[in-house]
Design a protein around this motif. Structure first.
Motif, PDB file in Angstrom:
ATOM      1  N   SER A 192       1.694 -11.893 -55.981  1.00  0.00           N
ATOM      2  CA  SER A 192       1.734 -13.341 -56.228  1.00  0.00           C
ATOM      3  C   SER A 192       3.034 -13.762 -56.929  1.00  0.00           C
ATOM      4  O   SER A 192       3.372 -14.939 -56.949  1.00  0.00           O
ATOM      5  N   GLU A 225       6.793 -14.604 -57.624  1.00  0.00           N
ATOM      6  CA  GLU A 225       7.990 -15.016 -56.877  1.00  0.00           C
ATOM      7  C   GLU A 225       9.071 -15.318 -57.910  1.00  0.00           C
ATOM      8  O   GLU A 225       8.823 -16.043 -58.867  1.00  0.00           O
ATOM      9  N   PRO A 259       9.944 -13.621 -52.971  1.00  0.00           N
ATOM     10  CA  PRO A 259       8.835 -12.701 -53.266  1.00  0.00           C
ATOM     11  C   PRO A 259       9.295 -11.460 -54.030  1.00  0.00           C
ATOM     12  O   PRO A 259      10.317 -10.862 -53.691  1.00  0.00           O
ATOM     13  N   TYR A 260       8.496 -11.086 -55.017  1.00  0.00           N
ATOM     14  CA  TYR A 260       8.844  -9.964 -55.895  1.00  0.00           C
ATOM     15  C   TYR A 260       8.664  -8.616 -55.189  1.00  0.00           C
ATOM     16  O   TYR A 260       9.311  -7.649 -55.549  1.00  0.00           O
ATOM     17  N   ARG A 306       9.341  -8.012 -52.064  1.00  0.00           N
ATOM     18  CA  ARG A 306      10.300  -7.878 -50.975  1.00  0.00           C
ATOM     19  C   ARG A 306      11.112  -6.583 -51.183  1.00  0.00           C
ATOM     20  O   ARG A 306      11.449  -6.278 -52.324  1.00  0.00           O
ATOM     21  N   ARG A 329       0.033 -17.254 -49.787  1.00  0.00           N
ATOM     22  CA  ARG A 329       1.215 -16.391 -49.653  1.00  0.00           C
ATOM     23  C   ARG A 329       1.013 -15.071 -50.396  1.00  0.00           C
ATOM     24  O   ARG A 329       1.293 -13.995 -49.873  1.00  0.00           O
ATOM     25  N   GLY A 330       0.541 -15.178 -51.651  1.00  0.00           N
ATOM     26  CA  GLY A 330       0.305 -13.985 -52.457  1.00  0.00           C
ATOM     27  C   GLY A 330      -0.787 -13.120 -51.858  1.00  0.00           C
ATOM     28  O   GLY A 330      -0.658 -11.890 -51.793  1.00  0.00           O
ATOM     29  N   ARG A 350       0.504 -11.235 -48.899  1.00  0.00           N
ATOM     30  CA  ARG A 350       1.322 -10.076 -49.302  1.00  0.00           C
ATOM     31  C   ARG A 350       0.418  -8.940 -49.773  1.00  0.00           C
ATOM     32  O   ARG A 350       0.658  -7.773 -49.469  1.00  0.00           O
TER      33      ARG A 350
END
Lengths: 493, 369
Positions: free
Chosen positions: A462, A464, A469-470, A472, B139-140, B143
């Protein structure tokens, strides 16, 4: 009933947020400006004003500077001598005096003109000399800073075997010079921001035009422009001021004192923030995998570099999860272990009065206290603590039968693993994860360990960093970036 | 600021397959093989193909509403009253599905590994993690589903070992001699394992690229079907039909036979790792339920509704903590049939209504009410 419904509804309703701005102070003429600066710097021993008579008609000038921040020789050479030769010319109309003085008499390459008293005050605090002239509304400022900072030396916190050894210092002009030496291109952009309403500090926003994404550059610029803070003491303060949550234990920015590392990051499209007075340069955006990289990785061949990074990831896993795995396997799910391993484990543990969780928790706690103690002590005393703690205490508790040798090995491996991670800020994260996983293991065995890891993954998924995004390039998966990250392909390959 | 990163096709793929795979990978072989015999894997593959086509049709419905999810567009298609009734039914289904997912995992854990720990403790764990995943926004969550997908790969790879040790003769003859009525019964038993594909209705508006998203969704269900079929074939080969009927969680039992230098019981470790996919499934249902509540009562805050629903679900999970596992499984079988019927009907009705609206010249993607 309505009230109850309203109360419930208001609890579930979404909320809004607000913002604000700040103002400049316009120039008030010679006497007004002088009075303003005298009042602002009253009781400041190093505040100096030299008033000069510029001609026969009583026209005056004032040279203002802070003795503690300026170089007297530069003031004499670049301000007082040129002003001396200007005597007699000040009677000309204002429109002619300013360009004449600025372009012909003041020879310094560092010359600023402003009609904003707030900006003049800031320049004064940066070691500039301010020139006020009777009949001239514009305030002139000449760069006369002294550089009392230390010389450029090798990095102490980010040592390397290969590559350059230079490290940043506190003076940001020196730091910018170090960057310019590495990136000799006009595309290297340096935008200055002054942050701090009580004490302005220069922050240089550095990026490579055309390499850093425009949207990201624009976003960081906007955030910097909107920062409202009284004093910016250190570069780490910037993180929260830029809107990056500091509540998360995961480091979301790279702090480095190595110019080569900043250069490499700039070439990868990141941006850097150089804060005056801080040797740590902030690099954004950062992703979780970046925490396992060091500058040396760029100077080695691909496979050894890859192997070392894999080892760092294994070390991170050992540091965080090994104690909890030990508790899971010894306390709850010993059926997972092969039979020929269970017997020696049982022999080692016989006679130990505490459960594995207590053993490990106690040992890790003691080691963390020892480490914290050793960090704050002079190096020689610190070494003694290491010897006493590591060998004497460890040997004594085993002989006393309070802990099993296996628990000691587990704690030691976990502790050593944490030092294989290059960024010291990650060590704090490792501690938190280690204790959380240990607690998870003691409560719910392997399910607890997996649950803690899942919570961690959800958290970092979650995250960023300024919209990036962390996780990535792992999630969202970017095959190209992942390939570059794993193989460490250089830009020209 | 940079353009907000949105859900990628790969994340869409992992989300859909992640939502499905937790339900069937451990228990489905036994349930389906009980009726279909050695043809179970073929039945599973066939049902998977049908669900994949359904998923593609569901995608067609979603593609009429590129910016809105299933908490908004039913009111446009069905009208405000009918739309709300349908959403309430959908909400009820999401609640039951979430509770079943949490209860089943908790039940399996209690039976296999922690007989003394009450099931509501594990249900609470699943709910808490699901809430965290949902609060990470789409989004989170997307991921996280990607990470969970990678975490489930070892589980599937380990199944290759019993596959190589199994006896292929147990699969022969391929079609077998099972009567069609039993095949149909087993196909219905497989339906619970494919529940959850409808989550695409909530992810579709967040997709970065809408083009070929239908193929991605189709592929995700197809991959799940192939994994299910592979796992079922492996368990039939490994245990044989007679023994398979007696084993509670055949996939885990097959993994039990694997011995490694450091670990002897891979099945226990895999039981822990399974939690990741369970959380993806449960979180998808919690997200669905939260969005539907928001769709039914406008202006409610997403985090607070999600937290409120989780609390409510936990109370329910706590009150059914004594429900025996076999009863939970029986409820899930019935739920699977209801779920499939509900979506088959809904998809076709929505598709027809969307096409009629398009033909009339009404744009579908307009705010409801």
């Amino acid at each position: 009933m309505d009230n109850w419904w309203d109360l419930l509804k208001s609890f579930f309703m979404a909320e809004d947020a607000t913002r604000s701005t700040h103002n400049a102070i316009p120039s008030r003429g010679f006497q007004g400006n002088l009075a303003y600066l005298r009042e602002r710097f009253s009781n400041a021993h190093d505040f100096s004003v030299r008033e000069l008579q510029l001609g026969g008609d009583g026209k005056k000038a004032a040279v203002i500077y802070l003795e503690s921040l300026t170089n007297p020789a530069r003031i004499a050479e670049e301000v007082l001598i040129p002003l001396g030769s200007f005597i007699g010319m000040a009677e000309r109309p204002q429109a002619k005096v300013r360009p004449l003085l600025a372009k012909q008499f003041l020879s310094s390459s560092n010359l600023e003109e402003t009609t904003d008293l707030k900006q003049a005050e800031g320049l004064l605090l940066d070691g500039w000399t301010i020139i006020l002239m009777d009949g001239l509304n514009t305030i002139l400022a000449v760069g006369t800073q002294s550089n009392p900072g230390r010389a450029v030396t090798a990095s102490e916190t980010e040592t390397s075997i290969f590559g350059p050894k230079q490290a940043f210092v506190e003076a940001h002009t020196v730091n910018l010079a170090l960057l310019r030496q590495k990136l000799k291109t006009p595309k290297l952009k340096l935008e200055e921001f002054r942050l701090g309403t009580k004490s302005p500090t220069g922050v240089m926003f550095v990026y490579l035009e055309g390499t850093a994404p425009d949207t990201f550059v624009r976003g960081v610029r906007e955030r910097l422009a909107n920062i409202e803070v009284e004093v910016l003491i250190e570069s780490s303060y910037l993180e929260s001021l830029l809107g990056i949550s500091t509540l998360s234990p995961f480091p979301q920015a790279i702090y480095t004192e190595r110019p080569d590392k900043v250069t490499a990051n700039l070439l990868e499209g990141r941006v850097a923030l150089v804060v005056d007075g801080s040797p740590d340069v902030l690099v954004l955006p950062t992703a979780f995998p970046d925490l396992f990289q060091v500058a040396d990785d760029y100077y080695q061949r691909t496979l050894p570099s890859l192997l070392i990074r894999v080892l760092r990831v294994i070390a991170f896993f050992l540091a965080t999860t090994l104690p909890s795995l030990y508790v899971v396997l010894i306390s709850f799910n010993y059926e997972v272990l092969p039979t020929n391993l269970i017997i020696p484990v049982a022999i080692f543990r016989s006679g130990v009065p505490f459960p594995p969780f207590i053993e490990l928790f106690g040992m890790l706690l003691i080691v963390d206290i020892l480490q914290e103690g050793a960090t704050r002590l002079p190096s020689k005393v610190g070494q003694t603590i290491g010897v006493v703690g590591g060998f004497v205490l460890g040997q004594a508790v085993i002989e006393a039968g309070l802990i099993s040798p296996l628990s000691l090995i587990t704690a030691a491996l976990s502790f050593i693993g944490s030092f294989a991670i290059p960024d010291y800020r990650v060590v704090g994260l490792v501690r938190i994860l280690r204790y959380a996983l240990l607690l998870g293991a003691s409560l719910l065995s392997g399910v607890g360990v997996v649950a803690v890891w899942l919570a961690v993954f959800i958290h970092i998924a979650s995250l960023e960093v300024l919209g990036v995004p962390y996780l990535r390039p792992i999630a969202p998966l970017s095959k190209k970036s992942l390939g570059d990250f794993i193989l460490h392909r250089k830009k020209d390959e | 600021m940079p353009r907000q990163p949105r859900v990628t096709h790969w994340q869409y793929f992992t989300l859909i397959s992640g939502v499905l795979i937790a339900n069937g990978i451990m228990s489905m072989p036994r349930a389906v093989a009980a009726d279909a015999g050695r043809s179970a894997w073929l039945v599973i593959l066939l049902v998977g193909c049908i669900v994949a086509v359904l998923t593609w049709l569901a995608h067609l419905v979603a593609s009429h509403f590129p910016t809105r999810d299933a908490a908004e567009w039913p009111k446009t298609l069905l009208g405000p009253i009918l739309g709300r009734i349908w959403m309430m039914a959908y909400l009820l289904r999401a609640i039951i599905f979430l509770l079943l997912t949490a209860q089943l995992y908790a039940g399996y854990l209690s039976v296999r590994l922690f007989p003394r720990t009450p099931t509501h403790v594990f249900a609470l764990l699943v709910l808490a993690l699901s809430l965290l995943a949902v609060l990470a926004k789409v989004r989170g969550f997307a991921r996280f589903s990607e990470v969970a997908f990678y975490m489930s790969i070892p589980l599937i790879l380990f199944i290759i070992i019993p596959f190589t040790k199994g006896n292929t003769l147990h699969l022969l003859p391929l079609v077998g001699d099972t009567p069609p009525s039993d095949l149909l019964k087993s196909a219905l038993a497989a339906s619970y394992s494919y529940a959850g594909f409808d989550f695409l209705w909530f992810v579709y508006p967040h997709l970065r690229r809408k083009a070929s998203a239908g193929t991605v969704a189709f592929g995700a269900v197809l991959l799940t079907a192939i994994v299910y079929a592979f796992v079922t074939a492996t368990t039939i080969m490994y245990f044989g039909l007679e023994k398979l009927g007696l084993i509670f969680l055949p996939t885990l039992a097959a993994l039990r036979g694997i011995e490694m230098v450091l670990f002897e019981r891979i099945d226990s470790l895999m039981m822990f790792a399974w939690l990741s996919t369970v959380v993806v499934t449960a979180a998808a249902q919690l997200y669905t339920a939260t969005r539907l509540v928001q769709g039914l009562a406008n202006g409610l805050s997403f985090p607070k509704v999600a937290a409120g629903l989780s609390g409510l679900f936990f109370i329910v999970a706590y009150s059914v903590t004594d429900l025996p596992l076999y009863q939970t499984i029986a409820i899930s079988d019935i739920f699977g049939i209801f779920d499939l019927s509900f979506f088959v009907t809904s998809i076709f009705v929505f598709l027809i209504l969307a096409l009629v609206r398009n033909r009339k010249g009404d744009k579908c993607d307009e705010p409801a009410d």
